[in-house]
Design a protein around this motif. Sequence first.
Motif, mmCIF file in Angstrom:
data_model
loop_
_atom_site.group_PDB
_atom_site.id
_atom_site.type_symbol
_atom_site.label_atom_id
_atom_site.label_comp_id
_atom_site.label_asym_id
_atom_site.label_seq_id
_atom_site.Cartn_x
_atom_site.Cartn_y
_atom_site.Cartn_z
ATOM 1 N N PRO A 1 13.670 6.936 15.352
ATOM 2 C CA PRO A 1 15.071 7.279 15.112
ATOM 3 C C PRO A 1 15.901 6.063 14.735
ATOM 4 O O PRO A 1 15.856 5.034 15.417
ATOM 5 C CB PRO A 1 15.522 7.859 16.458
ATOM 6 N N GLY A 2 16.604 6.149 13.632
ATOM 7 C CA GLY A 2 17.483 5.069 13.210
ATOM 8 C C GLY A 2 16.785 3.885 12.569
ATOM 9 O O GLY A 2 17.430 2.862 12.292
ATOM 10 N N LYS A 3 15.480 4.015 12.334
ATOM 11 C CA LYS A 3 14.733 2.891 11.766
ATOM 12 C C LYS A 3 14.047 3.303 10.460
ATOM 13 O O LYS A 3 13.906 4.477 10.163
ATOM 14 C CB LYS A 3 13.696 2.377 12.756
ATOM 15 N N ASP A 4 13.610 2.298 9.716
ATOM 16 C CA ASP A 4 12.868 2.562 8.495
ATOM 17 C C ASP A 4 11.452 3.024 8.815
ATOM 18 O O ASP A 4 10.919 2.737 9.895
ATOM 19 C CB ASP A 4 12.799 1.292 7.642
ATOM 20 N N ARG A 5 10.861 3.697 7.867
ATOM 21 C CA ARG A 5 9.459 4.104 8.036
ATOM 22 C C ARG A 5 8.582 2.856 7.965
ATOM 23 O O ARG A 5 8.781 1.997 7.091
ATOM 24 C CB ARG A 5 9.080 5.116 6.976
ATOM 25 N N GLU A 6 7.593 2.781 8.878
ATOM 26 C CA GLU A 6 6.749 1.590 8.939
ATOM 27 C C GLU A 6 5.275 1.956 8.938
ATOM 28 O O GLU A 6 4.870 3.025 9.393
ATOM 29 C CB GLU A 6 7.072 0.770 10.198
ATOM 30 N N PHE A 7 4.472 1.030 8.454
ATOM 31 C CA PHE A 7 3.029 1.178 8.411
ATOM 32 C C PHE A 7 2.447 1.161 9.812
ATOM 33 O O PHE A 7 2.864 0.365 10.662
ATOM 34 C CB PHE A 7 2.448 0.034 7.584
ATOM 35 N N THR B 1 2.848 -0.674 2.726
ATOM 36 C CA THR B 1 4.240 -0.279 2.578
ATOM 37 C C THR B 1 4.330 1.109 1.948
ATOM 38 O O THR B 1 3.361 1.615 1.377
ATOM 39 C CB THR B 1 5.011 -1.268 1.696
ATOM 40 N N GLU B 2 5.508 1.692 2.084
ATOM 41 C CA GLU B 2 5.718 3.034 1.544
ATOM 42 C C GLU B 2 5.412 3.129 0.067
ATOM 43 O O GLU B 2 4.856 4.115 -0.397
ATOM 44 C CB GLU B 2 7.175 3.449 1.780
ATOM 45 N N ILE B 3 5.788 2.108 -0.693
ATOM 46 C CA ILE B 3 5.620 2.191 -2.139
ATOM 47 C C ILE B 3 4.155 2.133 -2.560
ATOM 48 O O ILE B 3 3.826 2.419 -3.705
ATOM 49 C CB ILE B 3 6.428 1.081 -2.858
ATOM 50 N N ASP B 4 3.278 1.798 -1.622
ATOM 51 C CA ASP B 4 1.845 1.799 -1.917
ATOM 52 C C ASP B 4 1.288 3.217 -1.972
ATOM 53 O O ASP B 4 0.206 3.435 -2.507
ATOM 54 C CB ASP B 4 1.077 1.022 -0.844
ATOM 55 N N MET B 5 2.004 4.160 -1.372
ATOM 56 C CA MET B 5 1.465 5.500 -1.174
ATOM 57 C C MET B 5 1.941 6.488 -2.220
ATOM 58 O O MET B 5 3.064 6.383 -2.725
ATOM 59 C CB MET B 5 1.850 6.018 0.230
ATOM 60 N N ASP B 6 1.058 7.431 -2.553
ATOM 61 C CA ASP B 6 1.360 8.415 -3.590
ATOM 62 C C ASP B 6 1.742 9.788 -3.028
ATOM 63 O O ASP B 6 2.561 10.489 -3.608
ATOM 64 C CB ASP B 6 0.142 8.598 -4.500
ATOM 65 N N TRP B 7 1.123 10.164 -1.921
ATOM 66 C CA TRP B 7 1.323 11.502 -1.376
ATOM 67 C C TRP B 7 1.625 11.411 0.104
ATOM 68 O O TRP B 7 1.046 10.583 0.809
ATOM 69 C CB TRP B 7 0.078 12.368 -1.600
ATOM 70 N N TRP B 8 2.480 12.314 0.597
ATOM 71 C CA TRP B 8 2.932 12.293 1.973
ATOM 72 C C TRP B 8 2.872 13.693 2.587
ATOM 73 O O TRP B 8 3.127 14.687 1.907
ATOM 74 C CB TRP B 8 4.378 11.815 2.054
#
Length: 124
Positions: free
Chosen positions: A41-47, A107-114
Amino acid sequence: QAQLGESGGGLVQADDSLTLSCIARARIFTYYVMAWFRQAPGKDREFVASIGRLGRTTNYADSVKGRFTISRDNAKSTVSLQMNALKPEDTAVYYCAATGRVEQPHTEIDMDWWGKGTLVTVSS
């Protein structure tokens, strides 16, 4: 293209264990490097963790190293996250993700599908 669906989240106590699962609908599951991310909550998505196409290579965030284990079953097109010794700071929505582009995503930008995520709440 891959469609991902997580399950296994819930409310647990500190020091408990929980296993998250993700099933993938993809033409060739082994094309994808799989990973788990989380967003508190309140934070960025992290690996959190990643696993190579054949399951031979794994990587973990320092915050979960030694407590979490990522694995995959290519015959079933699933990836799991075994979480032990859970802490309140592990509370987050956990997301399964896939990439065909990056061998060791972080990192998020490494990923294609969620996937849509599953909520894990750890009480103290």
